[in-house]
Design an enzyme around this catalytic site. Structure first.
Site, short mmCIF file in Angstrom:
data_model
loop_
_atom_site.label_atom_id
_atom_site.label_comp_id
_atom_site.label_asym_id
_atom_site.label_seq_id
_atom_site.Cartn_x
_atom_site.Cartn_y
_atom_site.Cartn_z
CG ASP A 249 -54.79 48.54 74.20
OD1 ASP A 249 -55.87 48.90 73.71
OD2 ASP A 249 -54.71 47.77 75.17
NE ARG A 250 -46.00 50.33 76.29
CZ ARG A 250 -45.15 49.40 75.84
NH1 ARG A 250 -44.46 49.61 74.74
NH2 ARG A 250 -45.02 48.25 76.48
#
Length: 672
Positions: A249-250
């Site tokens: 995930d960012r």
């Protein structure tokens, strides 16, 4: 299937007096779960609760689980490099003089020299020895057409002259030979071998060098590919030399393993002095690289803030949480492709994918460039210019650089000629679409596969619940598939590669009545295929017909997924319909401020433990994952669990909380 279950197109084409067709402004605030087939809960009879995730990126921790089952944590941030003494000009001259004397007195081993003479001849070997002594250059008399022979000569020269000569094949297949200089390939290899620390320990205690360095990357609020590109930029190496097992995930703090080839360990270690929001450590030399899918899953620690229950509910948060987690452990959750798969704009990526699959190039380009309510704000002016003027140059000038697909299309159209109506041909739009980076092009069509899969699995659960029925598919472990050749550079850049690789080399079989009666199969074993030309569809007639019915509305056929354009020719893959989290742990905590930290990151824990162990000042609250509760009026839930490869944590939270997970849903509520 009813009309309301089928998402309507977000942008329609209309005619204007000018005769130019353009896309309407998309007024919806964004795609919802129902638009992409996410419609069902396993524990629909249990209450949920409201709360917010990812208010702070440090509220979402993800640690990769390696193939051996170990969780990847940041346990060190490399090693201290010994300061090298800078030689004075006199000392440097003395060193160079000593090296020159050494070369004058140098003699090749008799056996190695005889092998060189056999290949090159006495005259050239004598010249090469002179090159080594004087630092001049020479070219061999002979040319060598056979690559194996050239390779053998290169190897012998390195061995004979201690890696101090550089040999390069010319266009005529002769060999140009010179003393290696500071930036030459041979000298770099030599320097990479000289990795003793100040105490004479080889490779700073990490053991003998091998082909690959595996290392841990800790990152904050960054995409995996952003990190790869940043590391490659600072090290000045191609991105393809850096490989990893899966994307993370960012908007999170994550830890995962990466590997790199043909690099000195000291250079990799030195990144920690430069990078921001990225830390490397945990170095280990390995013979083999990492490949996509080389992981068992991920461990999540997630903070849900501002937790409240329905005012009409008689249950407390703790009771709801206990019942919900018990259901997750026993039943699991539907393994939907999460909303991340479908993008964050008003136009879903699967809608664009649908147009690409039916080869409607203009329509696909128009959807990508369409004016939208929910879109990157900086791009709205450019979209307006395109919609009103159909001027690719003007729109391109206003389009933000981070809009890669939009920029690719507009740039390509600037080289095309418009027709009398000011529009472009299908061929022009095809050319423009194919200028989009490959990872983005394939993302759109894979998103369409995901939409179909989500829709089918919702109906499958609605019809049959958690019962195994005749015609269900399970993976056939008796079939051993030979892995297909793949383009690793393309794979590295594909957001969906982790999902696809999980089932890329397997086959499935349909269950008979005898299989069902045997009791050997549970709902955990059941898979459904994404549509493709190399998958088996369920033999259950109802489910099989659903594929045809859903895709027919988009003028697509599940039995015809090959395309002239290779990137859009889909083989399909299998995905388990149920996921069960493991090692589920939860706690309810009170806090007072929105910015109050409730969990600690790997980096914070590492720094404070190191400070404590070295007798320096440290913070006791930052020695463990969970911050001691301080009390307050606000309520938060902290969840810790493990999920298998390609499962979405937000889908587990959705099952627990009974909330919409779209960008503007109750769980996320992200505003620009």
């Amino acid at each position: 299937m009813s009309e309301e279950c089928h998402p309507k197109r977000s942008a329609e084409i209309e005619n204007h007096d000018s005769g130019v067709k353009r896309a309407k402004i998309v007024t919806s605030e964004g795609i919802k779960e129902a638009d992409v087939g996410i419609t069902y809960f396993l524990s629909h009879d249990q209450p949920g609760f409201k709360g917010q995730i990812k208010q702070r990126y440090s509220d979402f921790l993800v640690n990769e689980i390696s193939n051996d089952g170990s969780v990847v944590y940041l346990v060190d941030n490399g090693f201290k490099l010994a300061k090298k003494e800078k030689l004075s000009s006199d000392a440097l001259k003395e060193q160079q003089k000593a090296e020159a004397i050494k070369r004058q007195e140098f003699k090749i081993e008799d056996e190695v020299r005889s092998q060189l003479v056999e290949l090159l001849g006495e005259e050239d070997v004598t010249k090469i020895e002179e090159v080594y002594r004087t630092g001049t250059k020479m070219e061999t008399i002979k040319s060598f057409e056979d690559k194996a022979t050239r390779t053998r000569i290169h190897q012998l020269l390195r061995k004979a002259f201690n890696n101090e000569l550089e040999s390069v094949t010319s266009g005529c297949n002769t060999l140009n030979i010179a003393l290696s200089h500071r930036n030459s390939r041979v000298n770099k290899e030599q320097l990479n071998e000289q990795t003793k620390d100040a105490n004479g320990v080889v490779n700073w205690g990490y053991g003998p060098a091998k082909n690959y360095i595996h290392f841990t990357v800790y990152k904050e609020n960054k995409d995996t590919m952003d990190v790869v590109n940043t590391i490659a930029k600072f090290l000045r190496v191609p991105t393809r030399t850096i490989r990893y097992s899966g994307t993370k995930d960012r908007r999170a703090v994550t830890c995962q393993r990466l590997c790199i080839s043909k690099l000195g360990l000291d250079r990799l270690n030195s990144l920690n002095r430069t990078l921001k929001g990225i830390t490397v450590g945990g170095f280990k030399f390995e013979d083999q690289p990492l490949n996509l899918g080389d992981l068992k899953g991920n461990e999540f620690v997630i903070v849900i803030r501002d937790v409240v229950v329905d005012e009409n509910s008689s249950m407390q948060v703790k009771d709801i949480l206990e019942a919900g987690c018990s259901s997750l452990i026993d039943k699991g959750f539907i393994n939907y492709f999460g909303m991340q798969r479908f993008g964050t704009f008003s136009v879903s990526t699967h809608e664009i994918g649908r147009e690409l699959l039916v080869e409607n190039w203009k329509r696909a380009a128009e959807l990508i460039l369409a004016e939208q309510e929910n879109v990157l704000p900086k791009s709205k002016e450019a979209r307006k210019i395109w919609a009103q003027e159909k001027d690719p140059k003007a729109a391109l000038a206003a389009m933000p650089r981070q809009c890669l697909a939009e920029n690719s299309i507009l740039h390509a159209l600037t080289n095309q000629s418009a027709d009398e109506n000011g529009d472009y041909s299908e061929a022009a739009y095809y050319t423009a679409v194919m200028k989009i980076p490959r990872n983005l092009r394939t993302m759109y069509v894979h998103a369409y596969q995901s939409y179909v899969w989500n829709t089918i699995v919702s109906k499958r659960i609605e019809l049959y619940g958690l019962n195994v029925v005749v015609g269900d598919l399970v993976l056939d472990n008796s079939v051993q598939e030979t892995p297909l050749a793949s383009n690793s550079e393309d794979e590295l850049e594909t957001e969906f590669s982790e999902d696809l690789r999980e089932s890329q080399f397997v086959r499935a079989k349909a269950l008979t009545q005898e299989d069902v009666d045997s009791g050997n199969y549970a709902i955990d074993d059941v898979v459904l295929p994404t549509p493709g030309f190399d998958v088996l569809y369920p033999t259950n007639e109802t489910l099989r017909n659903l594929y045809s019915d859903i895709m027919a509305k988009d003028n697509l056929d599940p039995d015809n997924m090959r395309r002239k354009v290779r990137d859009f020719s889909l083989s399909g893959s299998y995905r388990h319909i149920i996921q069960k989290p493991e090692n589920v742990d939860y706690r309810v905590v009170k806090y007072s401020e929105d910015t109050q930290q409730l969990i600690n990151t790997d980096f914070e824990i590492l720094l404070n433990k190191r400070a404590r162990d070295n007798g320096r000042n440290y913070m006791k609250d930052k020695l463990d994952r969970f911050v001691p509760e301080k009390g307050g009026q606000k309520v938060a839930v902290i969840l810790k669990f493990k999920l298998g490869v390609s499962a979405y944590a937000t889908m587990a939270l959705r099952e627990l909380m009974k909330l919409e997970t779209s960008r503007r849903g109750d769980m996320c509520s992200v505003k620009y």
